[in-house]
Design a protein around this motif. Structure first.
Motif, PDB file in Angstrom:
ATOM      1  N   LEU A 125      37.039  49.303  34.720  1.00  0.00           N
ATOM      2  CA  LEU A 125      38.351  49.017  34.151  1.00  0.00           C
ATOM      3  C   LEU A 125      38.710  47.557  34.395  1.00  0.00           C
ATOM      4  CD1 LEU A 125      40.238  52.157  35.497  1.00  0.00           C
ATOM      5  CD2 LEU A 125      39.216  51.871  33.235  1.00  0.00           C
ATOM      6  N   GLU A 126      39.605  47.023  33.586  1.00  0.00           N
ATOM      7  CA  GLU A 126      40.080  45.655  33.759  1.00  0.00           C
ATOM      8  C   GLU A 126      41.590  45.687  33.936  1.00  0.00           C
ATOM      9  OE1 GLU A 126      38.462  43.055  34.221  1.00  0.00           O
ATOM     10  OE2 GLU A 126      36.465  43.357  33.389  1.00  0.00           O
ATOM     11  N   ILE A 127      42.032  45.527  35.168  1.00  0.00           N
ATOM     12  CA  ILE A 127      43.474  45.489  35.419  1.00  0.00           C
ATOM     13  C   ILE A 127      43.779  44.296  36.307  1.00  0.00           C
ATOM     14  CG2 ILE A 127      43.642  48.006  35.283  1.00  0.00           C
ATOM     15  CD1 ILE A 127      44.167  47.899  38.367  1.00  0.00           C
ATOM     16  N   GLY A 128      45.034  44.038  36.469  1.00  0.00           N
ATOM     17  CA  GLY A 128      45.428  42.953  37.351  1.00  0.00           C
ATOM     18  C   GLY A 128      46.821  42.485  37.024  1.00  0.00           C
ATOM     19  N   LYS A 129      47.380  41.710  37.926  1.00  0.00           N
ATOM     20  CA  LYS A 129      48.703  41.141  37.724  1.00  0.00           C
ATOM     21  C   LYS A 129      48.649  39.662  38.039  1.00  0.00           C
ATOM     22  CE  LYS A 129      51.122  45.346  39.267  1.00  0.00           C
ATOM     23  NZ  LYS A 129      52.076  45.903  40.271  1.00  0.00           N
TER      24      LYS A 129
ATOM     25  N   LYS B 195      41.544  37.888  40.629  1.00  0.00           N
ATOM     26  CA  LYS B 195      40.806  37.812  39.375  1.00  0.00           C
ATOM     27  C   LYS B 195      41.753  37.507  38.218  1.00  0.00           C
ATOM     28  CE  LYS B 195      37.686  40.306  36.293  1.00  0.00           C
ATOM     29  NZ  LYS B 195      36.917  41.543  36.050  1.00  0.00           N
ATOM     30  N   ALA B 196      42.953  38.100  38.256  1.00  0.00           N
ATOM     31  CA  ALA B 196      43.923  37.876  37.184  1.00  0.00           C
ATOM     32  C   ALA B 196      44.340  36.408  37.122  1.00  0.00           C
ATOM     33  CB  ALA B 196      45.151  38.764  37.386  1.00  0.00           C
ATOM     34  N   THR B 197      44.521  35.784  38.295  1.00  0.00           N
ATOM     35  CA  THR B 197      44.862  34.362  38.322  1.00  0.00           C
ATOM     36  C   THR B 197      43.713  33.527  37.789  1.00  0.00           C
ATOM     37  OG1 THR B 197      46.346  34.663  40.211  1.00  0.00           O
ATOM     38  CG2 THR B 197      45.531  32.438  39.814  1.00  0.00           C
ATOM     39  N   ASP B 198      42.497  33.906  38.154  1.00  0.00           N
ATOM     40  CA  ASP B 198      41.330  33.172  37.651  1.00  0.00           C
ATOM     41  C   ASP B 198      41.217  33.310  36.133  1.00  0.00           C
ATOM     42  OD1 ASP B 198      38.802  31.693  38.162  1.00  0.00           O
ATOM     43  OD2 ASP B 198      37.883  33.494  37.355  1.00  0.00           O
ATOM     44  N   VAL B 199      41.543  34.485  35.608  1.00  0.00           N
ATOM     45  CA  VAL B 199      41.527  34.687  34.155  1.00  0.00           C
ATOM     46  C   VAL B 199      42.523  33.743  33.485  1.00  0.00           C
ATOM     47  CG1 VAL B 199      42.179  36.302  32.316  1.00  0.00           C
ATOM     48  CG2 VAL B 199      40.680  37.052  34.171  1.00  0.00           C
ATOM     49  N   PHE B 200      43.706  33.608  34.080  1.00  0.00           N
ATOM     50  CA  PHE B 200      44.711  32.696  33.525  1.00  0.00           C
ATOM     51  C   PHE B 200      44.175  31.269  33.496  1.00  0.00           C
ATOM     52  CE2 PHE B 200      47.999  29.521  34.243  1.00  0.00           C
ATOM     53  CZ  PHE B 200      48.827  29.745  33.165  1.00  0.00           C
ATOM     54  N   ILE B 201      43.618  30.813  34.595  1.00  0.00           N
ATOM     55  CA  ILE B 201      43.126  29.436  34.690  1.00  0.00           C
ATOM     56  C   ILE B 201      42.015  29.185  33.679  1.00  0.00           C
ATOM     57  CG2 ILE B 201      41.925  27.783  36.175  1.00  0.00           C
ATOM     58  CD1 ILE B 201      43.405  29.074  38.559  1.00  0.00           C
TER      59      ILE B 201
END
Length: 304
Positions: A101-105, A286-292
């Motif tokens: 799954l792919e989740i995160g905040k 991981k969610a922050t890395d996705v944003f960057i």
């Protein structure tokens, strides 16, 4: 989960209690925090009282003058609680990834221009690729974004370097321009240099412009004649429209110009850097890395 304090004493704090304290800080209200966490106001009050009793100290106070506010120790505890929630979020992401799954905040802090110019496209791209991703945005001045990063209120912020407190990922450069009324004599010049501005009333924008503009003038052994210091570009544009001075900003900081307000590029070409900041690049979710990575894919190394 155990939070230790006062020597051998131990207190059992669960995730929901920590979330409640953090949510109260975000909303500034017991009632609003309760609504978001599906708790009644009396239940919130009882929970806070229980937490404070377990910790043996007052975290939150209320009075008629200041309303709800955190004590000094409460502010320090808040930072620890945010760190704990961040680590728990990473655990959730690891488990979700293991299950396919792919989740995160990710909580983003950005100044108004970044919210208009960059954030919508970044979020749309992220959500298309990761539909389970939860995104929260806080909009404020550059200085507010920096403070949110320091207090761990946000995970990542879009700011104007240089900043020594954070790890910075360069995003792009934006060219400086001089904005003036169309009747201003400087508009007749094809190019404008800093020496042309030595006698002008300057409307100086906060949020990173101050240091750069003072430095540009200093290169010519000059000082800007600062008439007003302005927080928001829309205010500066209205003042320019009234003939109260000129302002120096960047091309991407302007969505549209009011009637009779025009610009010229500052020569030689001068740029302002825009960056993405995190408290510690080695400790991001991981969610922050996705944003960057999404932001860099969409905007990195692009300039006008």
């Amino acid at each position: 989960m155990h939070i230790n304090h006062m020597g051998d004493n131990k207190n059992d704090m669960n995730r929901s209690q920590i979330q409640l304290i953090v949510k109260i800080s975000e909303t500034g209200s017991f009632t609003k925090a309760g609504e978001e966490l599906h708790m009644t106001q009396p239940a919130v009050s009882r929970a806070v009282a229980t937490i404070e009793s377990e910790l043996g100290t007052k975290l939150i106070k209320r009075n008629k003058k200041n309303g709800l506010f955190f004590t000094d120790v409460g502010e320090r505890v808040l930072i620890k609680f945010r760190n704990i929630l961040g680590e728990l979020q990473k655990v959730d992401e690891l488990i979700a990834a293991e299950q396919g799954l792919e989740i995160g905040k990710v909580h983003i802090g950005a100044y108004p221009t970044a919210c208009k110019r960059f954030i919508p496209k970044i979020i749309r791209t992220m959500e298309d690729k990761y539909p389970g991703l939860e995104v929260k945005i806080s909009e404020g001045s550059v200085d507010q974004v920096k403070e949110w990063l320091r207090s761990k209120c946000v995970d990542v912020g879009m700011i104007i370097p240089p900043v020594e407190d954070f790890d910075i990922v360069p995003l792009m450069k934006d060219q400086l321009i001089v904005i003036m009324h169309s009747s201003h004599p400087l508009y007749q010049k094809e190019t404008i240099g800093i020496p042309d501005l030595q006698d002008e009333d300057i409307l100086l924008g906060r949020g990173g412009y101050e240091v750069q503009i003072h430095s540009l003038f200093k290169d010519f052994k000059l000082k800007p004649n600062v008439r007003f210091v302005i927080d928001y570009i829309d205010t500066a544009l209205c003042m320019v429209q009234e003939g109260l001075g000129i302002t120096i900003t960047t091309k991407k900081n302007i969505l549209s110009l009011p009637e009779n307000v025009v610009f010229r590029e500052l020569k030689p070409n001068t740029f302002r850097e825009i960056g993405i900041a995190v408290p510690d690049m080695k400790d991001i979710s991981k969610a922050t890395d996705v944003f960057i990575q999404t932001a860099r894919t969409l905007f990195a190394n692009k300039s006008d």
